[in-house]
Design a protein around this motif. Structure first.
Motif, mmCIF file in Angstrom:
data_model
loop_
_atom_site.group_PDB
_atom_site.id
_atom_site.type_symbol
_atom_site.label_atom_id
_atom_site.label_comp_id
_atom_site.label_asym_id
_atom_site.label_seq_id
_atom_site.Cartn_x
_atom_site.Cartn_y
_atom_site.Cartn_z
ATOM 1 N N ASP A 170 -3.724 -3.127 7.840
ATOM 2 C CA ASP A 170 -4.139 -4.366 7.198
ATOM 3 C C ASP A 170 -4.399 -5.483 8.204
ATOM 4 O O ASP A 170 -5.005 -6.496 7.858
ATOM 5 N N THR A 230 -0.342 6.231 9.608
ATOM 6 C CA THR A 230 0.585 6.479 8.511
ATOM 7 C C THR A 230 0.121 7.737 7.792
ATOM 8 O O THR A 230 -0.966 7.769 7.219
ATOM 9 N N SER A 239 -6.342 -11.554 8.038
ATOM 10 C CA SER A 239 -4.920 -11.351 7.748
ATOM 11 C C SER A 239 -4.049 -11.863 8.894
ATOM 12 O O SER A 239 -2.997 -12.473 8.668
ATOM 13 N N THR A 287 2.678 -4.990 10.294
ATOM 14 C CA THR A 287 1.789 -5.086 9.139
ATOM 15 C C THR A 287 1.965 -6.461 8.493
ATOM 16 O O THR A 287 2.814 -7.255 8.924
ATOM 17 N N PRO A 347 3.329 -7.155 5.523
ATOM 18 C CA PRO A 347 4.731 -7.288 5.108
ATOM 19 C C PRO A 347 5.663 -7.490 6.306
ATOM 20 O O PRO A 347 6.691 -8.156 6.186
ATOM 21 N N GLY A 394 5.372 3.065 4.170
ATOM 22 C CA GLY A 394 4.253 2.193 4.480
ATOM 23 C C GLY A 394 4.660 0.746 4.657
ATOM 24 O O GLY A 394 5.508 0.407 5.489
ATOM 25 N N PRO A 395 4.096 -0.173 3.842
ATOM 26 C CA PRO A 395 4.371 -1.600 3.982
ATOM 27 C C PRO A 395 5.842 -1.952 3.842
ATOM 28 O O PRO A 395 6.329 -2.860 4.503
ATOM 29 N N GLY A 426 7.482 -1.402 7.071
ATOM 30 C CA GLY A 426 7.111 -2.445 8.020
ATOM 31 C C GLY A 426 7.944 -3.695 7.828
ATOM 32 O O GLY A 426 8.400 -4.319 8.799
#
Length: 553
Positions: A72, A205, A388, A441, A443, A511-512, A515
């Motif tokens: 992201d 990932t 982002s 990321t 998050p 994943g997020p 992170g």
């Protein structure tokens, strides 16, 4: 007493300096990343095209580890693939036919002649000419059944043998199907990971979702189609005997044979024996190379078992064509000129350098056990990632500035000490993340912002305790000492419980969520260190120099 030994002071400042030194490369991200890529290329044997100049963009004596940017933040490709586990059933039945044929041929006097019958992909049907011996024939085939290798299939066999008139029907048992599905998905997961690692991508990932789906996210790759080219090919390599050559795709192949197209010569088809002599599973190495005419090719080497089978077949079939089949296309069908005992050879075809390199990567990583259906594919552009990053940077700056102002207005000189410790704390977070090669990321940025707020909590507890001790009439030195001593248990309790939460999020999430858990956990460790040791050391150094008669916190 309000004292810290000299060796402890040196150790605290050295730890801060080391953490900030490790974090420093992230301030020159593009330059350091270019340097790292150039160094990796040089170590891989590449030279020229300005690689040496790129490697010199960052001093070799300085740390060069970076915090990897996630999908992201960096942009990249996102795929959700479904493993076609049913493909494995068909391959299993196809591979079983030669064994069934050989067993029944040995008992021809009892069962008569045998013939392979058209059947569904997940079953094998074999007809015998003596229906009265069908029970004996089924018993003979039943000797091929093996116990299921799985915890859920204990006590079950992998094959179910039944009869239908004069036909033996072989299928996989339900326990074997469950075990096969599990093995297929796990093997696909590992092969996809090896293929992506082979091309040098950063922190992909790759994780399982549900029973038969795999999520793949690769930062920094150009597009989802480029990622599909790397992982979407099954790269199923086989070496099969050639029966004949034809221009008719519908030509009758005969029992146990198949018709496959030529990759290079459009309109040409080969009739091949379905059972391969050697498969790509017995390859131990594959490298891009060039043939005797200087054209791109792929050299390969078999393991001892494959080398023996390859050598025996070439010795017995000199002068016969031998097809090299990749994903059900004949890429070449050379005539065996002599015995090839070494178990190595070369694959030639209409390749360019990029295609031969990719093919070598696919073969080296291994064949996917089943095909993939891509249910979702998405390309995230670097522009979106940059937006982002900017949004995260603004959030961090706003949070950082608000906390700094609040601490300064609330605690004066002591607030300045807390603010300096907070700056060191953020540097230590990035230093640790760089050291372990963590991926940042969105998050994760949220975790850092949360840590910035939490980092001053410990100092607030300490300063409020110092205020209480001053109000109770204690002297400055005693108030500072008791403030840190009495606030320690509350600091540890609060941060240990939050750290346990971060560990659970990391273990159970993906994943997020992971992170966020990583940055939160690392931030807790660094904030406790800066609050208990760094801030206290600064307060003590200030107190030793000023010797104030009265404290104003």
């Amino acid at each position: 007493m309000l004292q810290i030994a000299l060796w402890k002071r040196v150790l605290i400042w050295a730890t801060c300096a080391l953490g900030l030194l490790l974090a420093m490369p992230n301030g020159f991200y593009t330059r350091v990343e270019t340097h790292n890529d150039a160094v990796a290329s040089i170590e891989a044997g590449f030279s020229g095209n300005g690689i040496e100049e790129q490697a010199a963009m960052w001093p070799s004596y300085l740390p060069s580890s970076l915090v990897n940017l996630g999908l992201d933040l960096r942009g990249g490709a996102h795929l959700l693939a479904e493993v076609k586990v049913a493909d494995v059933y068909a391959a299993r039945m196809e591979a079983l036919w030669p064994e069934v044929r050989n067993l029944l041929r040995a008992e021809r006097a009892t069962v008569g002649t045998i013939r392979l019958q058209p059947s569904a992909d997940d079953e094998l049907r074999v007809k015998i000419s003596k229906p009265e011996a069908i029970s004996e024939a089924a018993a003979i085939v039943g000797t091929l059944a093996q116990p299921v290798v799985s915890l859920t299939g204990v006590g079950s066999n992998d094959l179910l043998i039944s009869t239908d008139g004069d036909t033996i029907v072989v299928t996989l048992s339900e326990a074997e199907r469950v075990a096969t599905d599990e093995r297929t998905v796990q093997q696909s997961l590992e092969i996809i990971r090896r293929r992506i690692d082979e091309v040098g991508t950063r922190e992909p990932t790759i994780q399982r979702q549900g029973s038969d789906r795999i999520l793949i996210q690769v930062p920094g790759i150009g597009s989802a189609s480029e990622l599909k080219d790397i992982i979407g090919t099954t790269a199923q390599l086989t070496f099969q005997p050639v029966v004949s050559r034809t221009s008719d795709a519908q030509a009758p192949a005969g029992s146990g044979n198949e018709v496959l197209p030529s990759l290079d010569d459009e309109g040409t088809f080969y009739i091949l024996e379905s059972a391969p002599v050697v498969t790509g599973e017995e390859l131990v190495d594959a490298q891009p190379s060039f043939d005797q005419n200087g054209r791109p090719a792929v050299s390969f080497r078999f393991n001892p078992s494959g080398a023996r089978k390859f050598g025996d077949y070439t010795a017995e079939n000199i002068g016969s064509p031998f097809a090299i089949v990749l994903d059900e296309e004949v890429i070449s069908a050379p005539v065996i000129q002599s015995h090839i005992p070494g178990g190595s050879g070369i694959i030639t075809g209409n390749f360019d350098v990029v295609e031969s390199t990719n093919l070598a990567v696919l073969l080296r990583a291994g064949a996917l056990p089943a095909g993939l259906d891509f249910l979702e594919e998405r390309t995230i552009g670097p522009e979106l990632g940059q937006d982002s990053i900017e949004a995260g940077r603004i959030a961090c700056i706003v949070a950082f500035a608000a906390v700094l102002v609040f601490m300064l207005l609330s605690y004066g000189t002591f607030g300045i000490f807390a603010n300096i410790a907070l700056i060191i704390n953020v540097g230590l977070i990035f230093g640790l993340l760089s050291l372990v090669g963590a991926t940042l990321t969105l998050p994760g940025i949220a975790g850092i912002v949360l840590t910035i707020g939490m980092a001053v909590d410990a100092n607030v507890l300490v300063f409020e305790r110092i205020r209480e001790e001053i109000k109770s009439g204690k002297g400055p030195a005693r108030s500072i000492d008791l403030g840190y001593e009495k606030a320690l248990s509350a600091i540890l309790d609060a941060n240990i419980t939050t750290f346990i939460t971060a560990v659970i999020l990391f273990a159970m999430g993906s994943g997020p969520v992971r992170g966020f858990a990583i940055t939160l956990g690392v931030g807790i460790l660094t904030s406790v260190f800066t609050a208990i040791f760094v801030t206290r050391l600064m307060v003590i150094i200030w107190f030793e120099r000023r010797r104030p008669k009265k404290l104003e916190v």
